[in-house]
Scaffold this active site. Structure first.
Site, PDB file in Angstrom:
ATOM      1  N   GLY A 158      -4.550  -4.200  -3.838  1.00 11.13           N
ATOM      2  CA  GLY A 158      -5.512  -3.146  -4.161  1.00 11.13           C
ATOM      3  C   GLY A 158      -4.719  -1.914  -4.518  1.00 11.13           C
ATOM      4  O   GLY A 158      -4.085  -1.317  -3.661  1.00 11.13           O
ATOM      5  N   HIS A 159      -4.677  -1.585  -5.796  1.00 16.74           N
ATOM      6  CA  HIS A 159      -3.858  -0.455  -6.263  1.00 16.74           C
ATOM      7  C   HIS A 159      -4.783   0.688  -6.674  1.00 16.74           C
ATOM      8  O   HIS A 159      -5.595   0.538  -7.587  1.00 16.74           O
ATOM      9  CB  HIS A 159      -2.973  -0.897  -7.436  1.00 16.74           C
ATOM     10  CG  HIS A 159      -1.954  -1.934  -7.027  1.00 16.74           C
ATOM     11  ND1 HIS A 159      -1.039  -2.462  -7.892  1.00 16.74           N
ATOM     12  CD2 HIS A 159      -1.703  -2.511  -5.823  1.00 16.74           C
ATOM     13  CE1 HIS A 159      -0.266  -3.332  -7.242  1.00 16.74           C
ATOM     14  NE2 HIS A 159      -0.663  -3.378  -5.984  1.00 16.74           N
TER      15      HIS A 159
ATOM     16  N   ASP B 293       0.809  -1.224   0.000  1.00 18.34           N
ATOM     17  CA  ASP B 293       0.000   0.000   0.000  1.00 18.34           C
ATOM     18  C   ASP B 293       0.841   1.272   0.000  1.00 18.34           C
ATOM     19  O   ASP B 293       0.413   2.317   0.513  1.00 18.34           O
ATOM     20  CB  ASP B 293      -0.969   0.021   1.202  1.00 18.34           C
ATOM     21  CG  ASP B 293      -1.901  -1.175   1.188  1.00 18.34           C
ATOM     22  OD1 ASP B 293      -2.217  -1.664   0.093  1.00 18.34           O
ATOM     23  OD2 ASP B 293      -2.307  -1.618   2.276  1.00 18.34           O
TER      24      ASP B 293
ATOM     25  N   LYS C 273       1.883   2.157  -5.131  1.00 21.10           N
ATOM     26  CA  LYS C 273       2.437   1.618  -6.385  1.00 21.10           C
ATOM     27  C   LYS C 273       1.533   1.935  -7.581  1.00 21.10           C
ATOM     28  O   LYS C 273       2.005   2.349  -8.636  1.00 21.10           O
ATOM     29  CB  LYS C 273       2.602   0.084  -6.264  1.00 21.10           C
ATOM     30  CG  LYS C 273       3.576  -0.330  -5.158  1.00 21.10           C
ATOM     31  CD  LYS C 273       3.599  -1.835  -4.963  1.00 21.10           C
ATOM     32  CE  LYS C 273       2.352  -2.408  -4.326  1.00 21.10           C
ATOM     33  NZ  LYS C 273       2.118  -2.029  -2.922  1.00 21.10           N
TER      34      LYS C 273
ATOM     35  N   GLN D 203       1.955  -6.036  -3.170  1.00 21.57           N
ATOM     36  CA  GLN D 203       2.399  -6.145  -1.768  1.00 21.57           C
ATOM     37  C   GLN D 203       3.689  -5.325  -1.579  1.00 21.57           C
ATOM     38  O   GLN D 203       3.874  -4.351  -2.284  1.00 21.57           O
ATOM     39  CB  GLN D 203       2.589  -7.601  -1.340  1.00 21.57           C
ATOM     40  CG  GLN D 203       1.295  -8.396  -1.218  1.00 21.57           C
ATOM     41  CD  GLN D 203       0.721  -8.867  -2.537  1.00 21.57           C
ATOM     42  OE1 GLN D 203       1.392  -9.545  -3.285  1.00 21.57           O
ATOM     43  NE2 GLN D 203      -0.514  -8.531  -2.837  1.00 21.57           N
TER      44      GLN D 203
HETATM   45  P1  GDP Z   1      -0.724   0.394  -3.571  1.00 20.68           P
HETATM   46  O1  GDP Z   1      -1.327  -0.879  -3.121  1.00 20.68           O
HETATM   47  O2  GDP Z   1       0.753   0.438  -3.320  1.00 20.68           O
HETATM   48  O3  GDP Z   1      -1.058   0.761  -4.988  1.00 20.68           O
HETATM   49  O4  GDP Z   1      -1.344   1.532  -2.650  1.00 20.68           O
HETATM   50  P2  GDP Z   1      -2.907   1.683  -2.218  1.00 20.68           P
HETATM   51  O5  GDP Z   1      -3.665   2.186  -3.373  1.00 20.68           O
HETATM   52  O6  GDP Z   1      -3.388   0.468  -1.542  1.00 20.68           O
HETATM   53  O7  GDP Z   1      -2.780   2.765  -1.066  1.00 20.68           O
HETATM   54  C1  GDP Z   1      -2.253   4.015  -1.281  1.00 20.68           C
HETATM   55  C2  GDP Z   1      -3.295   5.055  -0.857  1.00 20.68           C
HETATM   56  O8  GDP Z   1      -2.687   6.318  -0.740  1.00 20.68           O
HETATM   57  C3  GDP Z   1      -4.398   5.232  -1.882  1.00 20.68           C
HETATM   58  O9  GDP Z   1      -5.583   5.583  -1.209  1.00 20.68           O
HETATM   59  C4  GDP Z   1      -3.905   6.405  -2.720  1.00 20.68           C
HETATM   60  O10 GDP Z   1      -4.952   7.118  -3.344  1.00 20.68           O
HETATM   61  C5  GDP Z   1      -3.232   7.243  -1.672  1.00 20.68           C
HETATM   62  N1  GDP Z   1      -2.077   8.048  -2.111  1.00 20.68           N
HETATM   63  C6  GDP Z   1      -1.106   7.717  -2.997  1.00 20.68           C
HETATM   64  N2  GDP Z   1      -0.160   8.684  -3.038  1.00 20.68           N
HETATM   65  C7  GDP Z   1      -0.542   9.622  -2.147  1.00 20.68           C
HETATM   66  C8  GDP Z   1       0.039  10.859  -1.692  1.00 20.68           C
HETATM   67  O11 GDP Z   1       1.125  11.265  -2.103  1.00 20.68           O
HETATM   68  N3  GDP Z   1      -0.647  11.543  -0.736  1.00 20.68           N
HETATM   69  C9  GDP Z   1      -1.838  11.111  -0.227  1.00 20.68           C
HETATM   70  N4  GDP Z   1      -2.419  11.861   0.714  1.00 20.68           N
HETATM   71  N5  GDP Z   1      -2.404   9.957  -0.633  1.00 20.68           N
HETATM   72  C10 GDP Z   1      -1.761   9.220  -1.563  1.00 20.68           C
HETATM   73  P1  IMO Z   2      -0.889  -4.134  -2.290  1.00 18.36           P
HETATM   74  O1  IMO Z   2      -0.428  -4.683  -3.616  1.00 18.36           O
HETATM   75  C1  IMO Z   2      -0.984  -4.567   2.043  1.00 18.36           C
HETATM   76  C2  IMO Z   2      -1.182  -8.615   3.651  1.00 18.36           C
HETATM   77  C3  IMO Z   2      -2.444  -9.074   4.325  1.00 18.36           C
HETATM   78  C4  IMO Z   2      -1.884 -10.081   5.325  1.00 18.36           C
HETATM   79  C5  IMO Z   2      -0.745 -10.725   4.534  1.00 18.36           C
HETATM   80  C6  IMO Z   2      -1.122 -12.024   3.840  1.00 18.36           C
HETATM   81  O2  IMO Z   2      -2.184  -3.422  -2.351  1.00 18.36           O
HETATM   82  O3  IMO Z   2       0.200  -3.364  -1.632  1.00 18.36           O
HETATM   83  P2  IMO Z   2      -2.665 -12.748   1.811  1.00 18.36           P
HETATM   84  O4  IMO Z   2      -4.006 -12.285   1.376  1.00 18.36           O
HETATM   85  O5  IMO Z   2      -1.594 -12.515   0.806  1.00 18.36           O
HETATM   86  O6  IMO Z   2      -2.680 -14.148   2.325  1.00 18.36           O
HETATM   87  O7  IMO Z   2      -2.303 -11.835   3.100  1.00 18.36           O
HETATM   88  O8  IMO Z   2      -0.361  -9.766   3.541  1.00 18.36           O
HETATM   89  N1  IMO Z   2      -1.362  -8.106   2.263  1.00 18.36           N
HETATM   90  C7  IMO Z   2      -1.267  -6.821   1.933  1.00 18.36           C
HETATM   91  N2  IMO Z   2      -1.060  -5.727   2.699  1.00 18.36           N
HETATM   92  N3  IMO Z   2      -1.067  -4.442   0.703  1.00 18.36           N
HETATM   93  C8  IMO Z   2      -1.245  -5.524  -0.080  1.00 18.36           C
HETATM   94  O9  IMO Z   2      -1.197  -5.458  -1.432  1.00 18.36           O
HETATM   95  C9  IMO Z   2      -1.389  -6.789   0.529  1.00 18.36           C
HETATM   96  N4  IMO Z   2      -1.603  -8.046   0.073  1.00 18.36           N
HETATM   97  C10 IMO Z   2      -1.573  -8.844   1.146  1.00 18.36           C
HETATM   98  O10 IMO Z   2      -3.098  -8.004   4.971  1.00 18.36           O
HETATM   99  O11 IMO Z   2      -1.304  -9.398   6.410  1.00 18.36           O
HETATM  100 MG    MG Z   3      -2.869  -1.561  -1.864  1.00 21.13          MG
END
Ligand code: GDP
Ligand code: IMO
Ligand code: MG
Length: 422
Positions: A40-41, A13, A16, A222
């Site tokens: 979840g991206h 998270d 990416k 991840q």
């Molecule tokens: P990913 O899994 O690495 O793609 O990241 P996620 O989408 O799960 O989580 C990143 C969260 O931070 C999302 O809600 C984005 O919209 C938000 N986000 C990304 N870059 C920034 C930033 O520079 N500032 C803020 N405030 N939010 C951001």
């Molecule tokens: P992105 O790509 C954050 C965590 C889960 C749990 C552990 C194992 O959005 O960064 P699993 O479902 O793989 O058996 O879960 O890994 N986890 C993540 N945490 N971002 C993710 O993906 C994750 N994918 C799995 O919360 O702790």
């Molecule tokens: Mg994510």
């Protein structure tokens, strides 16, 4: 040409999806190399928010091909829902998405097994997203799995039944039959729907593309600290999330890896169970969660929040061979008077600057250095020339400690709130 890699340096998270979307115009192909619908991206542009789980984050750009590589595990039901949601927004998915024949399938029983396994673990549960990731990778390495390519073979149904029979043996008396019936019909319908997406030998496709001068970006899911080998085991996911995963998850030789862009938040989060040395169970952690909107993009769970952890980040830079960094969500720290950075861990009175093997068993006291906050709204700055000195000092300090340049600074969730330095 070489394949650039973009991946997370923390517990996932990091942002990416946002950065892949921002840099996609520089690439011909975006390829996911591991993970599955546990990811979840989030992408935000033109006032709209999109969350992708299995589809690479290059899908919104017309001229980019998106590849789901052999290292990814696919749940047809989630993938179908994702495609339908994109098509409803006018995105041309069919034309711009191809899938490796070798990618493994998440069966309904894999999801049931995931839930069963977590229940058995009790208070030691991993906090899995329950998407069936662990059981699917277990069947892959156990040489029982079913691959996307198998769905188009005449004996597919037989292979399916054989694997489900094996799962029935493990599940025993566990209550799941009604649930399975309902899940199965949706699963088979989804596979039918996916028959319109081309299946390819993606390792061949990608290497041919490289040889013909195409630019490829590998998108990680991840983060490094969730890697099956190098993460905080057993509180990890079941794939190699690190640069090496690109080689096995796409069929790219190590000498074909180019830039490795490591992404990290200006602080740190984790969702699910497991060690997190800099976690803040106080009002500061609560502020980070609220300001940073730290709730899971896949499960909606609260993300645990804490200060940035340099020993863990240095480890991640080392394991991945990161050549460039992206610092995300700096704007979340805008109102803080001071910002703490964990420089070392203290374990039994001894200072350590790396992640200990038994991280879960020992008591780690993080040693912090306090840096002054910048106390200015960063969300509308367009260049670092407009940034306050304390913020530039924060960036310079991290670059020096991590011995790697920070080429991208993100100051808000929108595509436009991104400063590219080099
Ligand atoms: P990913 O899994 O690495 O793609 O990241 P996620 O989408 O799960 O989580 C990143 C969260 O931070 C999302 O809600 C984005 O919209 C938000 N986000 C990304 N870059 C920034 C930033 O520079 N500032 C803020 N405030 N939010 C951001
Ligand atoms: P992105 O790509 C954050 C965590 C889960 C749990 C552990 C194992 O959005 O960064 P699993 O479902 O793989 O058996 O879960 O890994 N986890 C993540 N945490 N971002 C993710 O993906 C994750 N994918 C799995 O919360 O702790
Ligand atoms: Mg994510």
């Amino acid at each position: 040409m070489k394949v650039d890699v973009l991946l997370g340096l923390q517990w996932g998270d990091e942002g990416k999806g946002k950065i892949v979307d921002v840099v996609t115009p520089d690439y011909d192909i975006i390829a996911r190399f591991q993970g599955g619908p546990n990811a979840g991206h989030t992408l935000i542009f033109d006032g709209q928010k999109q969350v992708l789980h299995t589809i690479p984050s290059g899908i919104f750009r017309q001229n980019t091909m998106n590849v789901i590589g052999n290292g990814v595990v696919i749940d047809p039901v989630t993938l179908r829902a994702e495609i339908e949601a994109l098509e409803a927004k006018g995105v041309q998915v069919e034309k711009n998405l191809i899938i490796s024949r070798k990618a493994h399938l998440i069966l309904p029983t894999h999801r049931i097994l995931d839930k069963y396994s977590e229940e058995l673990k009790g208070h030691k549960k991993i906090g899995s997203t329950l998407k069936g990731i662990g059981p699917t990778y277990m069947d892959k390495t156990g040489r029982n799995g079913i691959r996307m390519g198998d769905t188009r073979l005449s004996n597919f149904k037989e292979r399916y039944e054989t694997l489900v029979e094996k799962h029935r043996g493990i599940l025993g008396d566990y209550e799941y039959n009604d649930l399975l019936k309902e899940m199965e019909s949706k699963w088979f319908e989804a596979l039918e729907f996916l028959s319109k997406i081309e299946l390819i030998d993606s390792e061949q496709y990608l290497n041919d593309a490289l040889n013909s001068g195409k630019k490829i970006l590998a998108e990680g899911a991840q983060g490094t600290l969730l890697d099956i080998d190098f993460g905080t085991y057993p509180y990890v996911t079941s794939s190699n999330t690190v640069t090496a995963g690109t080689c096995t998850g796409l069929g790219i030789a190590p000498n074909k890896i180019g830039e490795v862009i490591g992404i990290f938040k200006a602080y740190c989060t984790r969702v699910g169970s497991g060690p997190f040395p800099t976690e803040l169970n106080d009002e500061v952690g609560e502020s980070l969660r609220k300001i940073g909107f730290e709730y899971g993009a896949t499960t909606g769970r609260d993300r645990r929040c804490g200060w940035i952890d340099l020993p863990a980040l240095k480890y991640a830079v080392m394991i991945n061979g990161a050549t460039n960094l992206s610092m995300m969500k700096a704007d979340v720290l805008d109102t803080f008077d001071e910002i703490l950075v964990c420089t070392h861990y203290e374990i039994d009175g001894v200072k350590h600057d790396y992640l200990p093997y038994d991280i879960d068993a020992v008591t780690i006291k993080p040693i912090y250095k306090a840096l002054p906050g910048w106390k200015k709204d960063l969300t509308s700055i367009k260049s670092l020339d407009e940034a306050p000195k304390a913020f530039l000092d924060y960036i310079a300090y991290l670059e020096k400690e991590l011995n790697t340049p920070i080429g991208i600074v993100s100051v808000g969730p929108d595509r436009d709130q991104t400063i590219i330095r080099n």
